[in-house]
Design a protein around this motif. Structure first.
Motif, PDB file in Angstrom:
ATOM      1  N   ALA A 137      20.900  37.744  47.441  1.00  0.00           N
ATOM      2  CA  ALA A 137      22.147  37.257  47.699  1.00  0.00           C
ATOM      3  C   ALA A 137      23.081  38.199  46.647  1.00  0.00           C
ATOM      4  N   ALA A 138      22.923  38.574  45.495  1.00  0.00           N
ATOM      5  CA  ALA A 138      23.763  39.392  44.730  1.00  0.00           C
ATOM      6  C   ALA A 138      24.168  40.787  45.242  1.00  0.00           C
ATOM      7  N   VAL A 139      23.050  41.266  46.044  1.00  0.00           N
ATOM      8  CA  VAL A 139      23.242  42.471  46.867  1.00  0.00           C
ATOM      9  C   VAL A 139      24.400  42.152  47.868  1.00  0.00           C
ATOM     10  N   LYS A 140      24.112  41.413  48.908  1.00  0.00           N
ATOM     11  CA  LYS A 140      25.047  40.716  49.814  1.00  0.00           C
ATOM     12  C   LYS A 140      26.478  40.522  49.379  1.00  0.00           C
ATOM     13  N   LYS A 141      26.531  39.929  48.186  1.00  0.00           N
ATOM     14  CA  LYS A 141      27.890  39.386  47.845  1.00  0.00           C
ATOM     15  C   LYS A 141      28.570  40.764  47.587  1.00  0.00           C
ATOM     16  N   ALA A 142      27.775  41.865  46.987  1.00  0.00           N
ATOM     17  CA  ALA A 142      28.501  43.176  46.316  1.00  0.00           C
ATOM     18  C   ALA A 142      29.017  43.915  47.707  1.00  0.00           C
ATOM     19  N   GLN A 143      27.984  43.676  48.734  1.00  0.00           N
ATOM     20  CA  GLN A 143      28.419  44.421  50.137  1.00  0.00           C
ATOM     21  C   GLN A 143      29.658  43.904  50.472  1.00  0.00           C
ATOM     22  N   GLN A 144      29.818  42.601  50.536  1.00  0.00           N
ATOM     23  CA  GLN A 144      30.937  41.832  51.022  1.00  0.00           C
ATOM     24  C   GLN A 144      32.326  42.434  50.267  1.00  0.00           C
ATOM     25  N   GLU A 145      32.080  42.253  49.192  1.00  0.00           N
ATOM     26  CA  GLU A 145      33.317  42.771  48.200  1.00  0.00           C
ATOM     27  C   GLU A 145      33.663  44.025  48.401  1.00  0.00           C
ATOM     28  N   ALA A 146      32.651  45.062  48.527  1.00  0.00           N
ATOM     29  CA  ALA A 146      33.108  46.086  48.649  1.00  0.00           C
ATOM     30  C   ALA A 146      33.765  46.579  50.307  1.00  0.00           C
ATOM     31  N   ALA A 147      33.269  45.568  50.951  1.00  0.00           N
ATOM     32  CA  ALA A 147      34.038  46.090  52.451  1.00  0.00           C
ATOM     33  C   ALA A 147      35.275  45.468  52.516  1.00  0.00           C
ATOM     34  N   ASP A 148      35.946  44.472  51.459  1.00  0.00           N
ATOM     35  CA  ASP A 148      37.339  44.396  51.567  1.00  0.00           C
ATOM     36  C   ASP A 148      38.222  45.326  51.206  1.00  0.00           C
ATOM     37  N   THR A 149      39.523  45.225  51.871  1.00  0.00           N
ATOM     38  CA  THR A 149      40.445  46.293  51.543  1.00  0.00           C
ATOM     39  C   THR A 149      40.998  46.300  50.264  1.00  0.00           C
ATOM     40  N   VAL A 150      40.926  47.450  49.623  1.00  0.00           N
ATOM     41  CA  VAL A 150      41.511  47.706  48.199  1.00  0.00           C
ATOM     42  C   VAL A 150      42.653  48.457  48.186  1.00  0.00           C
ATOM     43  N   GLY A 151      43.548  48.231  47.674  1.00  0.00           N
ATOM     44  CA  GLY A 151      44.812  48.837  47.467  1.00  0.00           C
ATOM     45  C   GLY A 151      44.923  49.940  46.672  1.00  0.00           C
ATOM     46  N   MET A 152      45.586  50.718  46.658  1.00  0.00           N
ATOM     47  CA  MET A 152      45.746  51.797  45.681  1.00  0.00           C
ATOM     48  C   MET A 152      45.979  51.489  43.994  1.00  0.00           C
ATOM     49  N   SER A 153      46.409  50.365  43.685  1.00  0.00           N
ATOM     50  CA  SER A 153      46.387  49.785  42.446  1.00  0.00           C
ATOM     51  C   SER A 153      44.981  49.242  42.154  1.00  0.00           C
ATOM     52  N   GLY A 154      44.532  48.439  42.964  1.00  0.00           N
ATOM     53  CA  GLY A 154      43.258  48.123  42.867  1.00  0.00           C
ATOM     54  C   GLY A 154      42.123  49.169  42.790  1.00  0.00           C
ATOM     55  N   LYS A 156      42.694  52.147  41.558  1.00  0.00           N
ATOM     56  CA  LYS A 156      42.923  52.694  40.157  1.00  0.00           C
ATOM     57  C   LYS A 156      42.065  51.835  38.998  1.00  0.00           C
ATOM     58  N   LYS A 157      42.522  50.597  39.240  1.00  0.00           N
ATOM     59  CA  LYS A 157      41.719  49.711  38.235  1.00  0.00           C
ATOM     60  C   LYS A 157      40.257  49.889  38.163  1.00  0.00           C
ATOM     61  N   LEU A 158      39.748  50.041  39.513  1.00  0.00           N
ATOM     62  CA  LEU A 158      38.238  49.948  39.466  1.00  0.00           C
ATOM     63  C   LEU A 158      37.695  51.266  39.073  1.00  0.00           C
ATOM     64  N   MET A 159      38.332  52.562  39.297  1.00  0.00           N
ATOM     65  CA  MET A 159      38.041  53.516  38.748  1.00  0.00           C
ATOM     66  C   MET A 159      38.197  53.555  37.153  1.00  0.00           C
ATOM     67  N   GLY A 160      39.197  53.122  36.833  1.00  0.00           N
ATOM     68  CA  GLY A 160      39.361  52.896  35.133  1.00  0.00           C
ATOM     69  C   GLY A 160      38.360  52.079  34.539  1.00  0.00           C
ATOM     70  N   GLN A 164      35.433  53.572  31.804  1.00  0.00           N
ATOM     71  CA  GLN A 164      34.931  52.664  30.537  1.00  0.00           C
ATOM     72  C   GLN A 164      33.633  52.445  30.431  1.00  0.00           C
ATOM     73  N   GLN A 165      32.826  52.316  31.495  1.00  0.00           N
ATOM     74  CA  GLN A 165      31.364  51.736  31.665  1.00  0.00           C
ATOM     75  C   GLN A 165      30.622  52.976  31.368  1.00  0.00           C
ATOM     76  N   ARG A 166      31.088  54.049  32.206  1.00  0.00           N
ATOM     77  CA  ARG A 166      30.366  55.217  31.927  1.00  0.00           C
ATOM     78  C   ARG A 166      30.199  55.760  30.512  1.00  0.00           C
ATOM     79  N   GLU A 167      31.659  55.620  29.884  1.00  0.00           N
ATOM     80  CA  GLU A 167      31.784  55.933  28.307  1.00  0.00           C
ATOM     81  C   GLU A 167      31.015  55.055  27.634  1.00  0.00           C
ATOM     82  N   ASN A 168      30.879  53.931  27.567  1.00  0.00           N
ATOM     83  CA  ASN A 168      30.047  52.881  27.068  1.00  0.00           C
ATOM     84  C   ASN A 168      28.351  53.078  27.163  1.00  0.00           C
ATOM     85  N   LEU A 169      28.192  53.357  28.254  1.00  0.00           N
ATOM     86  CA  LEU A 169      26.608  53.682  28.449  1.00  0.00           C
ATOM     87  C   LEU A 169      26.212  54.798  27.907  1.00  0.00           C
TER      88      LEU A 169
END
Length: 241
Positions: A137-154, A156-160, A164-169
């Motif tokens: 169910a978690a994988v399906k939800k992630a796939q649906q969220e990834a399929a949604d249209t993401v604007g440029m600002s969104g 940039k936010k995801l990339m940021g 940050q997650q990479r640096e924390n890891l």
């Protein structure tokens, strides 16, 4: 030869392949089982490992780590320190069995608790099939969220957030290695390299703590054990070894 050493990770640690042979009181036919507990002396433990080694022949690198104690508490303290540094299955299993045996012995001396009509505390329900369904169910939800249209600002936010997650890891991994390098434990060790007949002669000489009744040991056998030998640090003469 046998010697007491400090076991700790260093920058020289490396991956290796080897055979692992444990020796502890709960191996069938090795330890002495009584109503008061399970016992094994260093001499019997090392003789058991020597018999295993005698059947191989040829030449190999050998590393043995061993902890012993005259009392259960002393043995568990030494074993727990080693498990914190080097949590091999051979040692973690012994600690679990020893703790279970001690707990069982204590429970035998306790008066049974009164019958309770109250419900036990709520805990998460988890079985293999439910975990599989939740993961799907978690994988399906992630796939649906990834399929949604993401604007440029969104985007940039995801990339940021990803950066940050990479640096924390990376920081967490580095910190974890630092924490590991800060831990150490004392153990009796035996190291040898070359033909096994000569190794066997040295192995049974000067076995330490022969009067101890609690013992756990692990023997590693391989072509090249330099990676594990890098964890063994000889004690300085003035450290009270």
């Amino acid at each position: 030869m046998w010697r007491e050493a400090r076991i700790a990770f260093s920058d020289s640690v490396a991956a290796l392949n080897c055979s692992v042979i444990p020796a502890h009181p709960w191996i069938y036919g090795l330890g002495q089982q009584t109503e008061n507990g399970a016992y094994l002396s260093p001499v019997n433990a090392i003789n058991y490992l020597a018999e295993k080694l005698a059947g191989t022949g040829g030449a190999s690198d050998i590393v043995i780590m061993m902890v012993s104690g005259q009392t259960h508490d002393n043995f568990m303290a030494n074993l727990s320190q080693l498990v914190d540094v080097f949590p091999s299955t051979a040692f973690t299993q012994v600690r679990r069995l020893a703790e279970s045996a001690a707990q069982l012995a204590a429970e035998k001396m306790q008066i049974p608790a009164k019958y309770s009509k109250s419900l036990p505390a709520a805990i998460p329900l988890s079985v293999p099939t439910s975990r599989t369904a939740l993961a799907a169910a978690a994988v399906k939800k992630a796939q649906q969220e990834a399929a949604d249209t993401v604007g440029m600002s969104g985007l940039k936010k995801l990339m940021g957030e990803f950066k940050q997650q990479r640096e924390n890891l990376i920081s967490g991994i580095s910190s974890g290695l630092t924490d590991l390098q800060g831990k150490s434990a004392r153990a009796w060790v035996f190291t040898a390299s070359g033909d096994l007949p000569s190794t066997l002669l040295e192995l049974v000489k000067g076995i330490p703590l022969q009067s101890s009744v609690f013992t756990a040991a692990m023997m590693l056998v391989g072509d090249n054990l330099d990676g594990i030998k890098g964890m063994i640090h000889d004690l300085e003469p003035d450290t009270g070894a």
